[in-house]
Design a protein around this motif. Structure first.
Motif, PDB file in Angstrom:
ATOM      1  N   VAL A  61      60.431  36.604  59.559  1.00 60.86           N
ATOM      2  CA  VAL A  61      60.465  35.333  60.273  1.00 60.86           C
ATOM      3  C   VAL A  61      61.488  35.397  61.401  1.00 60.86           C
ATOM      4  CG1 VAL A  61      61.078  32.886  60.114  1.00 60.86           C
ATOM      5  CG2 VAL A  61      59.682  33.945  58.326  1.00 60.86           C
ATOM      6  N   LYS A  62      62.614  36.029  61.099  1.00 54.51           N
ATOM      7  CA  LYS A  62      63.681  36.061  62.101  1.00 54.51           C
ATOM      8  C   LYS A  62      64.517  37.318  61.943  1.00 54.51           C
ATOM      9  CE  LYS A  62      67.066  33.108  61.466  1.00 54.51           C
ATOM     10  NZ  LYS A  62      67.882  31.867  61.454  1.00 54.51           N
ATOM     11  N   ASN A  63      64.867  37.927  63.060  1.00 53.71           N
ATOM     12  CA  ASN A  63      65.892  38.961  63.086  1.00 53.71           C
ATOM     13  C   ASN A  63      66.576  38.879  64.448  1.00 53.71           C
ATOM     14  OD1 ASN A  63      64.261  40.274  64.952  1.00 53.71           O
ATOM     15  ND2 ASN A  63      63.894  42.089  63.684  1.00 53.71           N
ATOM     16  N   GLU A  64      67.383  39.857  64.767  1.00 56.84           N
ATOM     17  CA  GLU A  64      68.149  39.791  66.019  1.00 56.84           C
ATOM     18  C   GLU A  64      67.263  39.889  67.252  1.00 56.84           C
ATOM     19  OE1 GLU A  64      69.655  44.302  66.654  1.00 56.84           O
ATOM     20  OE2 GLU A  64      70.394  43.309  64.852  1.00 56.84           O
ATOM     21  N   GLN A  65      66.006  40.352  67.071  1.00 56.31           N
ATOM     22  CA  GLN A  65      65.120  40.514  68.216  1.00 56.31           C
ATOM     23  C   GLN A  65      64.289  39.278  68.520  1.00 56.31           C
ATOM     24  OE1 GLN A  65      63.873  44.639  66.595  1.00 56.31           O
ATOM     25  NE2 GLN A  65      63.324  44.733  68.756  1.00 56.31           N
ATOM     26  N   VAL A  66      63.865  38.572  67.489  1.00 52.55           N
ATOM     27  CA  VAL A  66      63.030  37.391  67.706  1.00 52.55           C
ATOM     28  C   VAL A  66      63.103  36.466  66.497  1.00 52.55           C
ATOM     29  CG1 VAL A  66      60.951  38.482  66.753  1.00 52.55           C
ATOM     30  CG2 VAL A  66      60.712  36.596  68.379  1.00 52.55           C
ATOM     31  N   ASP A  67      63.021  35.172  66.774  1.00 55.32           N
ATOM     32  CA  ASP A  67      62.911  34.150  65.734  1.00 55.32           C
ATOM     33  C   ASP A  67      61.551  33.483  65.931  1.00 55.32           C
ATOM     34  OD1 ASP A  67      62.989  32.020  64.021  1.00 55.32           O
ATOM     35  OD2 ASP A  67      64.890  31.204  64.740  1.00 55.32           O
ATOM     36  N   TRP A  68      60.561  33.921  65.148  1.00 52.32           N
ATOM     37  CA  TRP A  68      59.205  33.411  65.315  1.00 52.32           C
ATOM     38  C   TRP A  68      59.106  31.919  65.014  1.00 52.32           C
ATOM     39  CZ3 TRP A  68      55.663  36.268  67.695  1.00 52.32           C
ATOM     40  CH2 TRP A  68      55.793  37.668  67.691  1.00 52.32           C
ATOM     41  N   SER A  69      59.999  31.409  64.167  1.00 50.02           N
ATOM     42  CA  SER A  69      59.907  29.999  63.775  1.00 50.02           C
ATOM     43  C   SER A  69      60.211  29.045  64.939  1.00 50.02           C
ATOM     44  CB  SER A  69      60.846  29.696  62.605  1.00 50.02           C
ATOM     45  OG  SER A  69      62.202  29.838  62.978  1.00 50.02           O
ATOM     46  N   LYS A  70      60.762  29.558  66.027  1.00 56.07           N
ATOM     47  CA  LYS A  70      61.012  28.691  67.184  1.00 56.07           C
ATOM     48  C   LYS A  70      59.697  28.250  67.823  1.00 56.07           C
ATOM     49  CE  LYS A  70      65.643  30.283  68.466  1.00 56.07           C
ATOM     50  NZ  LYS A  70      66.483  30.911  69.515  1.00 56.07           N
ATOM     51  N   GLU A  71      58.677  29.121  67.772  1.00 51.51           N
ATOM     52  CA  GLU A  71      57.362  28.781  68.316  1.00 51.51           C
ATOM     53  C   GLU A  71      56.360  28.451  67.215  1.00 51.51           C
ATOM     54  OE1 GLU A  71      56.298  28.266  71.356  1.00 51.51           O
ATOM     55  OE2 GLU A  71      58.262  28.633  72.236  1.00 51.51           O
ATOM     56  N   LEU A  72      56.454  29.185  66.109  1.00 50.62           N
ATOM     57  CA  LEU A  72      55.566  28.945  64.966  1.00 50.62           C
ATOM     58  C   LEU A  72      56.315  28.042  63.997  1.00 50.62           C
ATOM     59  CD1 LEU A  72      54.406  32.655  64.545  1.00 50.62           C
ATOM     60  CD2 LEU A  72      53.329  30.843  65.912  1.00 50.62           C
ATOM     61  N   LYS A  73      56.398  26.797  64.347  1.00 55.29           N
ATOM     62  CA  LYS A  73      57.286  25.867  63.655  1.00 55.29           C
ATOM     63  C   LYS A  73      56.819  25.562  62.229  1.00 55.29           C
ATOM     64  CE  LYS A  73      58.606  23.674  68.016  1.00 55.29           C
ATOM     65  NZ  LYS A  73      59.928  24.312  68.065  1.00 55.29           N
ATOM     66  N   PHE A  74      57.789  25.524  61.309  1.00 54.35           N
ATOM     67  CA  PHE A  74      57.486  25.176  59.923  1.00 54.35           C
ATOM     68  C   PHE A  74      56.839  23.798  59.834  1.00 54.35           C
ATOM     69  CE2 PHE A  74      61.092  28.173  59.338  1.00 54.35           C
ATOM     70  CZ  PHE A  74      60.476  29.094  58.498  1.00 54.35           C
ATOM     71  N   GLU A  75      57.220  22.921  60.738  1.00 53.42           N
ATOM     72  CA  GLU A  75      56.706  21.549  60.693  1.00 53.42           C
ATOM     73  C   GLU A  75      55.204  21.473  60.989  1.00 53.42           C
ATOM     74  OE1 GLU A  75      57.823  19.694  64.986  1.00 53.42           O
ATOM     75  OE2 GLU A  75      59.487  20.529  63.837  1.00 53.42           O
ATOM     76  N   ASN A  76      54.641  22.559  61.518  1.00 54.30           N
ATOM     77  CA  ASN A  76      53.204  22.585  61.787  1.00 54.30           C
ATOM     78  C   ASN A  76      52.387  22.917  60.539  1.00 54.30           C
ATOM     79  OD1 ASN A  76      53.527  21.933  64.499  1.00 54.30           O
ATOM     80  ND2 ASN A  76      53.700  24.065  65.127  1.00 54.30           N
ATOM     81  N   THR A  77      53.058  23.280  59.451  1.00 55.20           N
ATOM     82  CA  THR A  77      52.373  23.539  58.187  1.00 55.20           C
ATOM     83  C   THR A  77      52.334  22.259  57.362  1.00 55.20           C
ATOM     84  OG1 THR A  77      54.369  24.171  56.959  1.00 55.20           O
ATOM     85  CG2 THR A  77      53.257  25.908  58.211  1.00 55.20           C
ATOM     86  N   VAL A  78      51.450  22.224  56.381  1.00 54.36           N
ATOM     87  CA  VAL A  78      51.339  21.044  55.516  1.00 54.36           C
ATOM     88  C   VAL A  78      52.595  20.874  54.672  1.00 54.36           C
ATOM     89  CG1 VAL A  78      50.085  20.017  53.578  1.00 54.36           C
ATOM     90  CG2 VAL A  78      48.821  21.158  55.425  1.00 54.36           C
ATOM     91  N   GLY A  79      53.093  21.985  54.110  1.00 55.45           N
ATOM     92  CA  GLY A  79      54.250  21.915  53.223  1.00 55.45           C
ATOM     93  C   GLY A  79      55.581  21.772  53.922  1.00 55.45           C
ATOM     94  N   LYS A  80      55.643  22.214  55.193  1.00 56.34           N
ATOM     95  CA  LYS A  80      56.875  22.146  55.986  1.00 56.34           C
ATOM     96  C   LYS A  80      58.060  22.822  55.277  1.00 56.34           C
ATOM     97  CE  LYS A  80      55.525  17.916  58.432  1.00 56.34           C
ATOM     98  NZ  LYS A  80      54.105  18.082  58.100  1.00 56.34           N
ATOM     99  N   ASP A  81      57.751  23.820  54.455  1.00 58.21           N
ATOM    100  CA  ASP A  81      58.768  24.540  53.689  1.00 58.21           C
ATOM    101  C   ASP A  81      59.428  25.586  54.580  1.00 58.21           C
ATOM    102  OD1 ASP A  81      60.310  25.886  51.850  1.00 58.21           O
ATOM    103  OD2 ASP A  81      58.676  26.266  50.436  1.00 58.21           O
TER     104      ASP A  81
END
Length: 224
Positions: A61-81
């Motif tokens: 999901v995240k490392n020093e090169q990229v944080d995918w959750s900035k664009e693929l937001k958890f809030e876009n999922t049903v569970g928002k986990d």
């Protein structure tokens, strides 16, 4: 009537010949292996994951090169986990993704449009808390430089809005509580399938892959 029968026969024979040629190409070209680049450093753990038909590329999901959750937001999922270590990404036909939750729901129109590039595509994104290696889940360790190339290839598969952000598809067609859909570039067709995309992603970062494949099994055969 004779002329009609002749034309119909030619059409049928042409279709059969096309299918046979396609299947032969899919079998033979998938057998030709693209070798992995020589090992440099082992920095980033990624996975390939299949449901038996479709291949996902799974990354941190995240490392020093990229944080995918900035664009693929958890809030876009049903569970928002927000407790997830990995995110799986797969490219495919939008109609299949959103309108075909099971094979029983598959319509001829959906399959026809997908086969002949008549519909749009989407990225299916799934968050994972953990992954366990198995016949359907293979671990690959790559270098930072290779991961940078993977990031570029995958990022360029997403469509973006005027501000440069990935475009979330608002839908109730989620497969579970931890997935979401996004608009994507290109059109699905017989020669560029969801597995072709995954295979090309592996090529982009110098990993074992097929010369070309529309299916998932040949990819996983390379990682036995």
């Amino acid at each position: 009537m004779r002329k009609f029968i002749k034309i119909s026969l030619r059409v049928v024979l042409g279709f059969v010949a096309f299918v046979a040629l396609y299947l032969f190409a899919a079998w033979s070209l998938s057998k030709i292996a693209i070798s992995a680049e020589p090992v440099t450093t082992q920095d980033v753990t990624i996975y390939i994951l299949t449901n038996g038909v479709h291949t996902d590329i799974v990354v941190p999901v995240k490392n020093e090169q990229v944080d995918w959750s900035k664009e693929l937001k958890f809030e876009n999922t049903v569970g928002k986990d927000t407790v997830a270590s990995y995110v799986g990404m797969g490219w495919g036909d939008k109609g299949f993704y959103l309108n075909t939750p099971t094979w029983a729901d598959l319509k001829f129109s959906t399959a026809f449009k997908a086969a002949f590039a008549l519909s749009t595509s989407a990225m299916h994104v799934t968050y994972h808390k953990e992954l366990i290696e198995s016949a359907t889940c293979k671990k690959i360790i790559i270098s930072k430089a290779q991961y940078a190339r993977l990031i570029t290839y995958v990022t360029e598969s997403f469509k973006t809005d005027s501000a440069g952000h990935f475009i979330n598809i608002k839908t109730n067609a989620n497969y579970g509580k931890d997935d979401a859909f996004y608009e994507a570039h290109r059109k699905y067709n017989l020669f560029f399938t969801c597995n072709t995309w995954a295979n090309n992603t592996l090529k982009s970062c110098g990993q074992k892959a097929c010369l070309w494949t529309p299916a998932d099994t040949p990819i996983f055969d390379k990682y036995r």
